[in-house]
Design a protein around this motif. Structure first.
Motif, PDB file in Angstrom:
ATOM      1  N   ASN A  34      26.403 -30.453 -39.782  1.00  9.76           N
ATOM      2  CA  ASN A  34      25.913 -29.280 -39.070  1.00  9.76           C
ATOM      3  C   ASN A  34      25.181 -29.747 -37.809  1.00  9.76           C
ATOM      4  N   SER A  54      29.169 -25.904 -37.572  1.00  8.57           N
ATOM      5  CA  SER A  54      28.178 -24.829 -37.583  1.00  8.57           C
ATOM      6  C   SER A  54      28.033 -24.234 -38.969  1.00  8.57           C
ATOM      7  N   MET A  55      27.005 -23.434 -39.153  1.00 11.74           N
ATOM      8  CA  MET A  55      26.780 -22.739 -40.411  1.00 11.74           C
ATOM      9  C   MET A  55      27.977 -21.850 -40.728  1.00 11.74           C
ATOM     10  N   GLY A  56      28.392 -21.867 -41.982  1.00 13.32           N
ATOM     11  CA  GLY A  56      29.541 -21.077 -42.389  1.00 13.32           C
ATOM     12  C   GLY A  56      30.844 -21.844 -42.388  1.00 13.32           C
ATOM     13  N   LYS A  57      30.814 -23.073 -41.866  1.00 17.39           N
ATOM     14  CA  LYS A  57      32.030 -23.897 -41.789  1.00 17.39           C
ATOM     15  C   LYS A  57      32.000 -25.038 -42.813  1.00 17.39           C
ATOM     16  N   GLU A  58      31.278 -24.847 -43.907  1.00 12.11           N
ATOM     17  CA  GLU A  58      31.079 -25.924 -44.868  1.00 12.11           C
ATOM     18  C   GLU A  58      32.376 -26.418 -45.499  1.00 12.11           C
ATOM     19  N   SER A 134      18.833 -16.838 -50.994  1.00  8.32           N
ATOM     20  CA  SER A 134      20.045 -16.503 -50.249  1.00  8.32           C
ATOM     21  C   SER A 134      21.096 -15.951 -51.205  1.00  8.32           C
ATOM     22  N   LEU A 136      24.124 -15.241 -50.181  1.00  9.85           N
ATOM     23  CA  LEU A 136      25.409 -15.468 -49.527  1.00  9.85           C
ATOM     24  C   LEU A 136      26.458 -15.954 -50.523  1.00  9.85           C
TER      25      LEU A 136
END
Length: 253
Positions: A34, A54-58, A134, A136
């Motif tokens: 990240n 970026s966040m969300g692309k793990e 979280s 999510l």
């Protein structure tokens, strides 16, 4: 075949990196992670191939790291301890499913709970519970159930991801649940940007925080004291939080 190292970068400062983590970064051909965490390690990334995500692309990040490790030494950088709300699980799942012969090394690091605790005194001296607010990846109904059970245990609770723009009310809901079992005067420690620029430390109570949680943001971690936790004061000056481990019950001091 190269080596895929899952590197825990700690709370942010390079001073909290373990020697093993620094060695893995130094010996890696490719560094991936990240962008937020890689920025803090910039002095260690010179002359490296760096892939910022970026966040969300793990999931994409994990797959790319495993793919590149076929013929490169790759360091997958994850904040805190990669095995605690970090990249370790998704990287290992990806290796298990798509790259089963890939060699993986997991390197531990300083997680946010222990980093924050060190700034607050000794709030996590014995048993404690770690929970993330979280929703999510975890349904809120499950988080509520776990919060209720944790509150009943009477041990300190470390809350990760307490509040953000996308979930501004989760902390208020969590505190309401905890207050059904905990004394409103239970001490609470809040640490923002622990071991990073802009660090702030606040010590308050459950009651005060429930009345106004504006000081909490997405870069904060909360430690809610247990049944025996107390605010440590000297001449009316708050110095920290102490959770006795039990020596006072066994020894006279």
């Amino acid at each position: 075949m190269g080596i895929l190292s899952i590197v825990s970068s700690g709370p942010g400062s390079t001073q909290q990196l373990t020697p093993a983590a620094m060695k893995a970064i130094a010996s890696a051909d490719v560094i991936i992670g990240n962008a937020f965490y890689l920025e803090m390690l910039e002095p260690l990334l010179k002359n490296k191939q760096v892939i910022r995500s970026s966040m969300g692309k793990e999931v994409d990040r994990a797959r790319e790291a495993a793919r590149l490790a076929a013929d490169h030494n790759v360091a997958m950088v994850s904040g805190g301890d990669a095995g605690i709300y970090g990249m370790a699980s998704i990287v290992l799942e990806m290796v298990e499913r798509e790259f089963p012969s890939q060699k993986v090394i997991m390197l531990p690091g300083v997680t946010a709970a222990t980093a924050a605790a060190s700034r607050l005194g000794s709030p996590l001296s014995g048993d404690y519970v770690t929970l993330s607010l979280s929703d999510l990846l975890t349904p809120w109904e499950i988080i509520e159930k776990r919060l209720g059970l944790a509150a009943q245990m009477g041990t300190p609770i470390a809350l990760y991801n307490p509040k953000s723009h996308g979930r501004p009310l989760n902390l208020a809901k969590a505190l309401k649940i905890i207050l059904t079992c905990r004394d409103p005067e239970t001490p609470v420690g809040i640490v923002k940007n622990v071991f990073r620029e802009g660090e702030e430390t606040h010590i308050t109570t459950l009651r005060e925080l429930a009345e106004n949680d504006d000081i909490v943001d997405m870069h904060s971690i909360l430690i809610i004291g247990g049944e025996e936790s107390r605010i440590w004061k000297e001449d009316d000056h708050v110095k920290g939080i102490i959770t006795p481990r039990g020596y006072h019950r066994k020894y006279v001091y």
